[in-house]
Scaffold this active site. Structure first.
Site, PDB file in Angstrom:
ATOM      1  N   ARG A   1      32.072  53.092  53.177  1.00 48.24           N
ATOM      2  CA  ARG A   1      30.842  53.586  53.391  1.00 48.24           C
ATOM      3  C   ARG A   1      29.372  52.529  52.395  1.00 48.24           C
ATOM      4  NH1 ARG A   1      31.756  56.929  57.979  1.00 48.24           N
ATOM      5  NH2 ARG A   1      33.177  56.429  58.391  1.00 48.24           N
TER       6      ARG A   1
ATOM      7  N   VAL B   1      22.649  67.811  21.963  1.00 49.59           N
ATOM      8  CA  VAL B   1      22.042  66.154  21.849  1.00 49.59           C
ATOM      9  C   VAL B   1      21.236  65.837  20.654  1.00 49.59           C
ATOM     10  CG1 VAL B   1      21.125  64.089  22.387  1.00 49.59           C
ATOM     11  CG2 VAL B   1      23.119  64.928  24.129  1.00 49.59           C
TER      12      VAL B   1
ATOM     13  N   CYS C   1       8.286  52.606  27.913  1.00 45.01           N
ATOM     14  CA  CYS C   1       9.381  53.730  27.877  1.00 45.01           C
ATOM     15  C   CYS C   1       8.261  54.923  27.928  1.00 45.01           C
ATOM     16  CB  CYS C   1       9.872  53.375  26.042  1.00 45.01           C
ATOM     17  SG  CYS C   1       8.857  53.870  25.303  1.00 45.01           S
TER      18      CYS C   1
ATOM     19  N   CYS D   1      10.898  75.947  33.888  1.00 44.84           N
ATOM     20  CA  CYS D   1      10.881  76.126  35.056  1.00 44.84           C
ATOM     21  C   CYS D   1      11.301  77.707  34.373  1.00 44.84           C
ATOM     22  CB  CYS D   1      13.280  75.956  34.563  1.00 44.84           C
ATOM     23  SG  CYS D   1      13.925  76.262  33.904  1.00 44.84           S
TER      24      CYS D   1
ATOM     25  N   CYS E   1       8.741  52.138  20.996  1.00 44.98           N
ATOM     26  CA  CYS E   1       8.174  50.714  21.788  1.00 44.98           C
ATOM     27  C   CYS E   1       7.373  49.162  21.120  1.00 44.98           C
ATOM     28  CB  CYS E   1       8.381  50.388  23.355  1.00 44.98           C
ATOM     29  SG  CYS E   1       6.925  49.920  24.045  1.00 44.98           S
TER      30      CYS E   1
HETATM   31 ZN   LIG Z   1       6.297  52.628  24.976  1.00 44.32          ZN
END
Ligand SMILES: [Zn+2]
Length: 336
Positions: free
Chosen positions: A9, A105, A166, A183, A241
């Protein structure tokens, strides 16, 4: 169950086809954070036949999660989300290699956890981890699909730096802790968190079958409902970046403490960790309070606190007022 027809599908879709299906089958995706968003995105990716899915979450299932976290049932309460999610998803598709990673993490673990991954889905609930994932994805040149949801609104942004802006271009300055709604304080409409998770899975599939990310931020009003598309340009002065700084990846600490979204729970990761004998620890702590095993963790109730101890030495500590108290409780009952 394998079989040539399982995915027909979606292979019939010209956007995917047999070639796209092969690309999905050879892809490795990490879902970091298995709350409302991660529940939906991981479910769709496993059903779509992504070859390997790594499920990463530091928390355990709570009853209050079941309103929107669709992978879990009442029987999973108090067990690690990564383990409960892996059990469920492996039963959905035995052909996918599903890995449970019940770890936190942070700068000391992120490279290892994401070492051989082709794409990251963000299901986290905090900016610090997102900035870290952004830097890790950028260094590896792999896509990161950001998602967030609060109240009746959500956002998705498929990032592949330097092709797109970014996550730091989008959020140049981290707001001070406690200044954003959580939340817990603002609530969450379960339809919008499901929409965000589904759109994230879709964006990941699109990129994995070879499409370029659009560079557009999608803003979802889940109540009306409506989706807006806003193009985000790269910022030349972006710390990550643009200037190449690795503020979050470079952070070095001997212990990592993190508050769990909107609760009085703190996660403590001693970093210099080894394997703990949870049954032995349980017997020692029996004299002080109650201790019992639940899946891969030890649950300890002592002096009005709940400790959830993982086999690698990490612990969730509930009922403490700050990180100092969490550190003291850990040192007293688990030991460093
Ligand atoms: Zn950036």
């Amino acid at each position: 169950m394998a079989g040539p027809d399982r995915y027909r599908r979606q292979t019939v879709l010209p956007e995917i086809g047999a070639k796209g299906q092969r690309a999905l089958g050879s892809s490795r995706v990490a879902i970091v954070g298995l709350g409302a968003l991660g529940s939906v995105s991981s479910d769709l990716l496993v059903r779509a036949g992504v070859g390997r899915v790594r499920l990463v979450d530091r928390d355990v299932v709570e009853l209050v999660n079941l309103q929107r976290q669709t992978l879990y049932s009442e029987a999973d309460v108090e067990t690690p989300k990564a383990e409960a999610a892996a059990r469920r998803l492996q039963s959905v598709n035995a052909a996918v290699r599903v890995e449970a990673v019940p770890r936190d993490v942070h700068s000391g673990t992120v490279r290892e956890i994401l070492a051989d991954i082709d794409a990251i889905i963000d299901g986290t609930d905090n900016l610090e981890t997102r900035f870290l994932l952004n830097e890790a994805a950028m260094d590896r040149g792999i896509p990161l699909v950001y998602g967030g949801a609060i109240a009746t609104y959500g956002m998705v942004f498929a990032i592949r730096s330097p092709e797109t802006a970014c996550f730091r271009c989008f959020n140049p300055n981290a707001p001070p802790p406690g200044s954003l709604p959580t939340c817990e304080t603002a609530g969450i409409f379960n339809a919008v968190s499901a929409e965000v998770g589904a759109i994230q899975a879709g964006e990941a599939i699109r990129v994995l079958v070879g499409q370029a990310p659009s560079g557009d931020l999608l803003v979802i009003d889940g109540w009306r409902p409506e989706i807006q598309r806003i193009h985000l340009a790269r910022r030349r002065d972006c710390a990550a970046c643009g200037r190449g700084e690795r503020e979050y990846l470079g952070a070095r600490r001997s212990q990592v403490l993190a508050s769990i979204c909107g609760s009085d729970t703190i996660s403590l990761d001693p970093i210099r960790s080894g394997t703990i004998d949870l049954d032995g620890l349980g017997r020692r702590l029996e004299a002080l309070g109650s201790a019992r095993r639940a899946g891969g963790v030890l649950l300890v109730d002592v002096e009005g606190r709940r400790l959830t101890v993982f086999a690698d030495g990490r612990a969730l500590i509930r009922g403490v007022k700050d990180e100092t108290e969490a550190r003291a409780v850990y040192a007293k009952y688990v030991g460093i």
